[in-house]
Design an enzyme around this catalytic site. Structure first.
Site, PDB file in Angstrom:
ATOM      1  N   LYS A  26       0.831  -1.215   0.000  1.00 50.61           N
ATOM      2  CA  LYS A  26       0.000   0.000   0.000  1.00 50.61           C
ATOM      3  C   LYS A  26       0.869   1.271   0.000  1.00 50.61           C
ATOM      4  CE  LYS A  26      -2.070  -1.066   3.883  1.00 50.61           C
ATOM      5  NZ  LYS A  26      -1.364  -2.327   4.194  1.00 50.61           N
ATOM      6  N   ARG A  77     -10.328   0.619   7.520  1.00 49.55           N
ATOM      7  CA  ARG A  77      -9.838  -0.692   7.921  1.00 49.55           C
ATOM      8  C   ARG A  77     -10.922  -1.557   8.528  1.00 49.55           C
ATOM      9  NH1 ARG A  77      -4.069   0.434   8.094  1.00 49.55           N
ATOM     10  NH2 ARG A  77      -3.046  -1.428   8.660  1.00 49.55           N
ATOM     11  N   ARG A  89      12.003  -5.406   5.150  1.00 49.31           N
ATOM     12  CA  ARG A  89      11.675  -3.983   4.970  1.00 49.31           C
ATOM     13  C   ARG A  89      12.512  -3.133   5.917  1.00 49.31           C
ATOM     14  NH1 ARG A  89       5.682  -1.728   5.620  1.00 49.31           N
ATOM     15  NH2 ARG A  89       5.844  -2.749   7.656  1.00 49.31           N
ATOM     16  N   ARG A 133      10.568  -1.379  11.529  1.00 45.57           N
ATOM     17  CA  ARG A 133       9.424  -0.900  12.306  1.00 45.57           C
ATOM     18  C   ARG A 133       9.203  -1.769  13.543  1.00 45.57           C
ATOM     19  NH1 ARG A 133       4.559   0.338   8.223  1.00 45.57           N
ATOM     20  NH2 ARG A 133       3.462  -0.975   9.725  1.00 45.57           N
ATOM     21  N   ARG A 154      -1.236  -8.835  13.065  1.00 46.45           N
ATOM     22  CA  ARG A 154      -1.720  -7.858  12.072  1.00 46.45           C
ATOM     23  C   ARG A 154      -2.446  -8.567  10.943  1.00 46.45           C
ATOM     24  NH1 ARG A 154       3.875  -5.375  10.936  1.00 46.45           N
ATOM     25  NH2 ARG A 154       2.907  -4.221   9.228  1.00 46.45           N
TER      26      ARG A 154
HETATM   27  P1  AP5 Z   1       4.864  -1.511   1.918  1.00 47.19           P
HETATM   28  O1  AP5 Z   1       4.579  -0.663   0.736  1.00 47.19           O
HETATM   29  O2  AP5 Z   1       5.551  -0.903   3.077  1.00 47.19           O
HETATM   30  O3  AP5 Z   1       3.548  -2.303   2.379  1.00 47.19           O
HETATM   31  P2  AP5 Z   1       2.271  -1.805   3.200  1.00 47.19           P
HETATM   32  O4  AP5 Z   1       1.082  -2.454   2.608  1.00 47.19           O
HETATM   33  O5  AP5 Z   1       2.274  -0.323   3.300  1.00 47.19           O
HETATM   34  O6  AP5 Z   1       2.589  -2.490   4.591  1.00 47.19           O
HETATM   35  P3  AP5 Z   1       2.394  -1.955   6.071  1.00 47.19           P
HETATM   36  O7  AP5 Z   1       3.148  -2.890   6.953  1.00 47.19           O
HETATM   37  O8  AP5 Z   1       2.719  -0.496   6.179  1.00 47.19           O
HETATM   38  O9  AP5 Z   1       0.850  -2.148   6.256  1.00 47.19           O
HETATM   39  P4  AP5 Z   1       0.045  -2.177   7.575  1.00 47.19           P
HETATM   40  O10 AP5 Z   1      -1.338  -2.055   7.094  1.00 47.19           O
HETATM   41  O11 AP5 Z   1       0.359  -3.346   8.416  1.00 47.19           O
HETATM   42  O12 AP5 Z   1       0.638  -0.927   8.394  1.00 47.19           O
HETATM   43  P5  AP5 Z   1       0.151   0.575   8.600  1.00 47.19           P
HETATM   44  O13 AP5 Z   1       1.349   1.405   8.720  1.00 47.19           O
HETATM   45  O14 AP5 Z   1      -0.869   0.938   7.614  1.00 47.19           O
HETATM   46  O15 AP5 Z   1       5.742  -2.758   1.377  1.00 47.19           O
HETATM   47  C1  AP5 Z   1       6.260  -3.721   2.286  1.00 47.19           C
HETATM   48  C2  AP5 Z   1       7.691  -4.132   1.848  1.00 47.19           C
HETATM   49  O16 AP5 Z   1       7.617  -4.833   0.627  1.00 47.19           O
HETATM   50  C3  AP5 Z   1       8.636  -2.939   1.587  1.00 47.19           C
HETATM   51  O17 AP5 Z   1       9.929  -3.340   1.961  1.00 47.19           O
HETATM   52  C4  AP5 Z   1       8.548  -2.715   0.066  1.00 47.19           C
HETATM   53  O18 AP5 Z   1       9.737  -2.159  -0.464  1.00 47.19           O
HETATM   54  C5  AP5 Z   1       8.316  -4.138  -0.430  1.00 47.19           C
HETATM   55  N1  AP5 Z   1       7.432  -4.217  -1.588  1.00 47.19           N
HETATM   56  C6  AP5 Z   1       6.298  -3.485  -1.802  1.00 47.19           C
HETATM   57  N2  AP5 Z   1       5.687  -3.896  -2.941  1.00 47.19           N
HETATM   58  C7  AP5 Z   1       6.447  -4.905  -3.427  1.00 47.19           C
HETATM   59  C8  AP5 Z   1       6.336  -5.755  -4.573  1.00 47.19           C
HETATM   60  N3  AP5 Z   1       5.272  -5.670  -5.421  1.00 47.19           N
HETATM   61  N4  AP5 Z   1       7.283  -6.703  -4.782  1.00 47.19           N
HETATM   62  C9  AP5 Z   1       8.320  -6.827  -3.903  1.00 47.19           C
HETATM   63  N5  AP5 Z   1       8.488  -6.058  -2.810  1.00 47.19           N
HETATM   64  C10 AP5 Z   1       7.558  -5.105  -2.573  1.00 47.19           C
HETATM   65  O19 AP5 Z   1      -0.545   0.474  10.025  1.00 47.19           O
HETATM   66  C11 AP5 Z   1       0.225   0.170  11.177  1.00 47.19           C
HETATM   67  C12 AP5 Z   1      -0.689   0.042  12.390  1.00 47.19           C
HETATM   68  O20 AP5 Z   1      -1.337   1.298  12.644  1.00 47.19           O
HETATM   69  C13 AP5 Z   1      -1.841  -0.959  12.264  1.00 47.19           C
HETATM   70  O21 AP5 Z   1      -1.433  -2.268  12.602  1.00 47.19           O
HETATM   71  C14 AP5 Z   1      -2.852  -0.388  13.260  1.00 47.19           C
HETATM   72  O22 AP5 Z   1      -2.489  -0.710  14.578  1.00 47.19           O
HETATM   73  C15 AP5 Z   1      -2.667   1.107  13.078  1.00 47.19           C
HETATM   74  N6  AP5 Z   1      -3.578   1.665  12.070  1.00 47.19           N
HETATM   75  C16 AP5 Z   1      -3.230   2.168  10.842  1.00 47.19           C
HETATM   76  N7  AP5 Z   1      -4.325   2.585  10.182  1.00 47.19           N
HETATM   77  C17 AP5 Z   1      -5.388   2.349  11.005  1.00 47.19           C
HETATM   78  C18 AP5 Z   1      -6.777   2.539  10.867  1.00 47.19           C
HETATM   79  N8  AP5 Z   1      -7.324   3.060   9.751  1.00 47.19           N
HETATM   80  N9  AP5 Z   1      -7.565   2.176  11.912  1.00 47.19           N
HETATM   81  C19 AP5 Z   1      -7.055   1.665  13.046  1.00 47.19           C
HETATM   82  N10 AP5 Z   1      -5.739   1.431  13.221  1.00 47.19           N
HETATM   83  C20 AP5 Z   1      -4.909   1.775  12.208  1.00 47.19           C
HETATM   84 MG    MG Z   2       2.425   1.042   4.886  1.00 52.05          MG
END
Ligand code: AP5
Ligand code: MG
Length: 221
Positions: free
Chosen positions: A13, A88, A124, A157, A168
């Site tokens: 994402k 979410r 990552r 992270r 997660r």
């Molecule tokens: P990356 O692009 O970082 O993936 P991502 O989907 O953004 O992964 P996240 O871990 O950030 O998602 P998440 O939903 O768990 O965390 P968030 O920060 O939103 O890519 C991952 C890796 O793969 C990178 O190294 C990249 O280079 C590589 N990569 C990417 N695409 C690739 C490809 N096609 N091929 C190969 N490699 C690739 O949320 C964190 C926490 O915050 C949640 O757990 C929750 O507690 C809270 N939170 C966030 N939003 C909310 C909400 N709306 N409501 C309640 N709690 C929330």
């Molecule tokens: Mg992310």
């Protein structure tokens, strides 16, 4: 215009949102980034959020919605934005509808296998200052260990441990995945093979976006 990116942890994402920002100029609005900023700054909200994030659960809806509203009120979101990580759950999707929107809404579902998620998140690295995203193999920084954008030392992270990733993923399957059917029923969901290499994913997203916008413009003329 609003672009919503749905997908499991590690589905890409943030990577897609950053690519769309750079290619189309739409700001990346990531609730995860906003929450991490609050945690870093040790705001009262950040202290509460850190506990939930550390367990792999969701931060409460009211807190996240307040952060989101504040971010969307900024000038750069006026003509459109990319939502990374919101909504979410079904309640958040309802709140987003209630915020209203002028222009189209397009939803991408980045489909990935849990196995790919585990591999990607183990390698990552992130910038704790500007939230730029790297991967030790697929997207290494130019200078090992440091952010290309702002030069800050990269980190893993706090929630990228195998135990928290498992939680997660559970949270995603239970609470977020049902949104796929919700948006599919509305008719503007695009399924993307998120297991594919990043270049392929970005190409597929751009193609679907161009096609969807072309169709809507055609329908309006
Ligand atoms: P990356 O692009 O970082 O993936 P991502 O989907 O953004 O992964 P996240 O871990 O950030 O998602 P998440 O939903 O768990 O965390 P968030 O920060 O939103 O890519 C991952 C890796 O793969 C990178 O190294 C990249 O280079 C590589 N990569 C990417 N695409 C690739 C490809 N096609 N091929 C190969 N490699 C690739 O949320 C964190 C926490 O915050 C949640 O757990 C929750 O507690 C809270 N939170 C966030 N939003 C909310 C909400 N709306 N409501 C309640 N709690 C929330
Ligand atoms: Mg992310």
């Amino acid at each position: 215009m609003r672009i919503i990116l749905l997908g499991a942890p590690g589905s890409g994402k943030g990577t897609v949102a950053e690519a769309l920002r750079s290619a189309c100029g739409f700001p990346k609005v990531s609730t995860g980034d906003l929450l991490r900023e609050a945690v870093r700054e040790k705001t009262p909200l950040g202290l509460v959020a850190a506990a939930q994030m550390g367990k792999g659960g969701l931060v409460d809806d009211a807190t996240v919605l307040a952060l989101l509203r504040e971010r969307l009120a900024r000038e750069d979101c006026r003509d459109g934005y990319v939502l990374d990580g919101f909504p979410r759950n079904l309640a958040q999707a309802g709140s987003l509808d209630a915020l209203g929107l002028s222009g189209p809404e397009i939803v991408f579902d980045l489909r990935v296998s849990d196995q790919v998620v585990l591999e990607r998140l183990a390698s990552r690295r992130s910038c704790p200052r500007c939230e730029a995203i790297y991967h030790l193999v697929n997207k290494p920084p130019k200078k090992a260990g440091f952010c290309d954008v702002c030069g800050t030392a990269l980190v893993q992270r706090a929630d990228d441990t195998p135990e928290v990733i498992k939680e997660r993923l559970k949270t995603y399957h239970a609470q977020t995945e049902p949104l796929v059917a919700r948006y599919a029923a509305k008719g503007y969901l695009h399924r993307i093979d998120g297991d594919a290499p990043a270049g392929t994913v970005l190409r597929d997203v751009r193609r679907a976006l161009d096609a969807a916008l072309g169709r809507r413009e055609g329908a309006g003329s």
